[in-house]
Scaffold this active site. Structure first.
Site, PDB file in Angstrom:
ATOM      1  N   GLU A 200      10.217   9.045  14.261  1.00  0.00           N
ATOM      2  CA  GLU A 200       8.762   9.291  14.353  1.00  0.00           C
ATOM      3  C   GLU A 200       8.324   9.674  15.760  1.00  0.00           C
ATOM      4  OE1 GLU A 200       6.828   5.875  12.604  1.00  0.00           O
ATOM      5  OE2 GLU A 200       8.090   5.947  10.816  1.00  0.00           O
ATOM      6  N   GLU A 315      13.716   7.499   3.186  1.00  0.00           N
ATOM      7  CA  GLU A 315      12.869   6.337   2.894  1.00  0.00           C
ATOM      8  C   GLU A 315      11.945   6.580   1.692  1.00  0.00           C
ATOM      9  OE1 GLU A 315      10.812   4.928   6.352  1.00  0.00           O
ATOM     10  OE2 GLU A 315      12.475   5.357   7.698  1.00  0.00           O
TER      11      GLU A 315
HETATM   12  O1  G3I Z   1      12.395 -11.788   8.633  1.00  0.00           O
HETATM   13  C1  G3I Z   1      11.596 -12.075   9.788  1.00  0.00           C
HETATM   14  C2  G3I Z   1      11.188 -13.537   9.754  1.00  0.00           C
HETATM   15  O2  G3I Z   1      12.349 -14.371   9.859  1.00  0.00           O
HETATM   16  C3  G3I Z   1      10.257 -13.814  10.917  1.00  0.00           C
HETATM   17  O3  G3I Z   1       9.793 -15.131  10.843  1.00  0.00           O
HETATM   18  C4  G3I Z   1       9.084 -12.843  10.870  1.00  0.00           C
HETATM   19  C5  G3I Z   1       8.209 -13.060  12.098  1.00  0.00           C
HETATM   20  O4  G3I Z   1       7.310 -11.982  12.205  1.00  0.00           O
HETATM   21  O5  G3I Z   1       9.553 -11.482  10.894  1.00  0.00           O
HETATM   22  C6  G3I Z   1      10.364 -11.198   9.773  1.00  0.00           C
HETATM   23  O6  G3I Z   1      10.812  -9.891   9.916  1.00  0.00           O
HETATM   24  C7  G3I Z   1       9.944  -8.879   9.431  1.00  0.00           C
HETATM   25  C8  G3I Z   1      10.862  -7.841   8.789  1.00  0.00           C
HETATM   26  O7  G3I Z   1      10.117  -6.677   8.385  1.00  0.00           O
HETATM   27  C9  G3I Z   1      11.543  -8.452   7.570  1.00  0.00           C
HETATM   28  O8  G3I Z   1      12.325  -7.486   6.944  1.00  0.00           O
HETATM   29  C10 G3I Z   1       9.181  -8.269  10.619  1.00  0.00           C
HETATM   30  O9  G3I Z   1       8.230  -9.200  11.102  1.00  0.00           O
HETATM   31  C11 G3I Z   1       8.457  -7.008  10.149  1.00  0.00           C
HETATM   32  O10 G3I Z   1       7.854  -6.356  11.258  1.00  0.00           O
HETATM   33  C12 G3I Z   1       9.455  -6.046   9.514  1.00  0.00           C
HETATM   34  O11 G3I Z   1       8.709  -4.947   9.016  1.00  0.00           O
HETATM   35  C13 G3I Z   1       9.491  -3.749   8.797  1.00  0.00           C
HETATM   36  C14 G3I Z   1       8.787  -2.583   9.521  1.00  0.00           C
HETATM   37  O12 G3I Z   1       9.450  -1.346   9.238  1.00  0.00           O
HETATM   38  C15 G3I Z   1       8.790  -2.799  11.030  1.00  0.00           C
HETATM   39  O13 G3I Z   1      10.118  -2.842  11.491  1.00  0.00           O
HETATM   40  C16 G3I Z   1       9.514  -3.466   7.289  1.00  0.00           C
HETATM   41  O14 G3I Z   1      10.294  -4.454   6.634  1.00  0.00           O
HETATM   42  C17 G3I Z   1      10.095  -2.094   7.015  1.00  0.00           C
HETATM   43  O15 G3I Z   1       9.960  -1.769   5.631  1.00  0.00           O
HETATM   44  C18 G3I Z   1       9.381  -1.008   7.829  1.00  0.00           C
HETATM   45  O16 G3I Z   1      10.073   0.197   7.621  1.00  0.00           O
HETATM   46  C19 G3I Z   1       9.512   1.346   8.273  1.00  0.00           C
HETATM   47  C20 G3I Z   1      10.679   2.202   8.778  1.00  0.00           C
HETATM   48  O17 G3I Z   1      11.460   1.451   9.691  1.00  0.00           O
HETATM   49  C21 G3I Z   1      10.157   3.483   9.423  1.00  0.00           C
HETATM   50  N1  G3I Z   1       9.330   4.225   8.461  1.00  0.00           N
HETATM   51  C22 G3I Z   1       8.198   3.443   7.951  1.00  0.00           C
HETATM   52  C23 G3I Z   1       8.708   2.177   7.258  1.00  0.00           C
HETATM   53  C24 G3I Z   1       7.557   1.401   6.656  1.00  0.00           C
HETATM   54  O18 G3I Z   1       6.744   0.905   7.680  1.00  0.00           O
END
Ligand code: G3I
Length: 416
Positions: A200, A315
């Site tokens: 991105e 994705e």
């Molecule tokens: O699992 C931890 C948990 O243990 C912890 O307590 C908590 C604290 O905030 O975080 C948890 O992890 C989360 C993780 O997803 C779990 O899979 C993160 O907070 C959260 O930020 C993370 O979000 C991911 C996001 O990207 C940011 O990295 C989403 O799952 C994921 O679907 C999303 O994917 C993105 C692609 O990378 C790029 N394109 C867009 C897509 C959707 O936003």
């Protein structure tokens, strides 16, 4: 562009075409050693190690009659496209640790895995100079044990990246970024076949039209470095760390003309500088009314100017809400929650969109991998973004049942 060499090398290693490469990359794991979902009494050649009776790939015939995951022929989805491209999904350590239905279906039906979060900078290096690979190792090793290819996502992104990556002078940032990319790519050398090196990095001002500040996203990395040179630094460091990994630039909304044009401008610049790019990852986060022709046009735009670059869909999901811009920007004026039961007409619309899209993708030989962003509807980020509500974006419903969209892309005779 020097980027062909990585692909050529991989093909040489694979001893054949990209199609064979797809197989070589593990999209066709060894004969199923028994589907954990298996309840059919398939005559497969697998030896059941799961609690169910084993169903082999290919020869297994299911007597279940229903279309429940348990009755699915193991590998049906990935095998249906085995001569076209790999079929993958994002998966998190959370699902693997619980060995939930999503993890079981992922092992059963997909040939490529993208760690949904575990390879992002905030997980790998939450504090300066300290690398933590444990979360990522669990997902990567799980996928490799299933004979699946691993897509690494993402080395450089403006999200999920601790502030320390952007501290100091331009030179400080360059040295830190090169060290990070080199260390991570070297650590996963031979295990991660493909990297979304940058994610991105195209301008997000697509909604400002041609007045946008395209082509580059002028935010965190761009502002800290003073320009987009960080893209070059990351690709060059990744190539040096693992010459055999395929290096991708990943982007969303490439199905939008303006964003697609800006991405092509960035690719032109990288090409002119001899930056080693092997492919383009199109995220393809669709809406229920997305025109699949626009997504296919994104593949064609790359092919028309950069023949030899590889295209991946990275994705895929289909949101059932076409919200106004304010919903994504401020969470206001969002469409009302559809509730827990997906409307039948929208499930059919999703199925038709997926069928048209896949029918187009199989005609484009530069497409070598097509991944969804999750397995079951309940896995999806779209249940909480842009607001919390039920969404139905993926191929399997919350109970792990294959939806109309699954059948539409695996059975040409299926009537939507
Ligand atoms: O699992 C931890 C948990 O243990 C912890 O307590 C908590 C604290 O905030 O975080 C948890 O992890 C989360 C993780 O997803 C779990 O899979 C993160 O907070 C959260 O930020 C993370 O979000 C991911 C996001 O990207 C940011 O990295 C989403 O799952 C994921 O679907 C999303 O994917 C993105 C692609 O990378 C790029 N394109 C867009 C897509 C959707 O936003």
């Amino acid at each position: 562009m020097a980027e062909f060499s990585a692909r050529d090398r991989l093909r040489l290693l694979a001893g054949g075409s990209a199609m064979f490469l797809a197989g070589c990359g593990g999209s066709n794991p060894p004969v199923n050693s028994g589907s954990l979902l298996g309840s059919g009494d398939g005559s497969g050649t697998g030896t059941g190690t799961g609690t169910g009776t084993g169903t082999g790939t290919g020869t297994g015939t299911n007597t279940g009659g229903s279309t429940s995951p348990a009755a699915l022929t193991t590998g049906l989805l990935r095998d249906h496209y085995r001569n076209n491209f790999q079929i993958g999904t994002a998966l998190s350590n959370q699902r693997i640790a619980a060995n939930d239905l999503s993890a079981q279906i992922a092992a059963d039906q997909f040939g490529s895995i993208t760690p949904e979060w575990e390879l992002k900078p905030e997980v790998i290096q939450p504090t300066p100079g300290v690398f933590n690979f444990s979360e990522a190792d669990r997902v990567v090793d799980w996928a490799l044990a299933n004979g699946q290819t691993v897509r690494g996502h993402a080395l450089v992104w403006h999200e999920s990246t601790p502030d320390h990556f952007l501290q100091g002078s331009r030179e400080d940032i360059r040295l830190r970024l090169e060290d990070y990319v080199s260390t991570v790519v070297d650590y996963f050398r031979g295990r991660v076949a493909v990297w979304d090196v940058v994610n991105e990095v195209t301008s997000a001002d697509v909604y400002r039209g041609s007045d946008g500040v395209g082509p580059d996203r002028q935010e965190d990395w761009f502002n800290a470095v003073g320009n987009a040179d960080y893209i070059d630094w990351a690709f060059r460091a990744a190539r040096a760390a693992d010459p055999n990994a395929l290096l991708f630039i990943s982007e969303y909304d490439t199905e939008t003309q303006l964003k697609r044009d800006w991405l092509i401008q960035i690719l032109r610049r990288l090409s002119a500088r001899g930056v080693p790019v092997d492919g383009v990852g199109h995220q393809f986060h669709f809406f229920i009314d997305t025109d699949p022709a626009q997504a296919l046009a994104a593949i064609d735009a790359v092919d028309n100017e950069f023949l030899g670059l590889i295209n991946h869909a990275t994705e895929i999901d289909v949101s059932f809400y076409r919200d106004p811009g304010t919903c994504w920007q401020t969470g206001t004026n969002c469409l009302a929650d559809l509730g827990p039961n997906a409307p039948a007409d929208m499930l059919a619309q999703q199925a038709q969109l997926m069928r048209s899209f896949f029918d187009g993708m199989v005609l484009r030989s530069s497409v070598e991998s097509v991944s969804f962003w999750g397995v079951r509807d309940s896995d999806s980020w779209l249940n909480t973004s842009p607001v919390e509500r039920f969404n139905f974006p993926l191929l399997f419903d919350r109970d792990g049942e294959p939806k109309s969209a699954f059948h539409a892309i695996t059975d040409p005779n299926y009537v939507i």
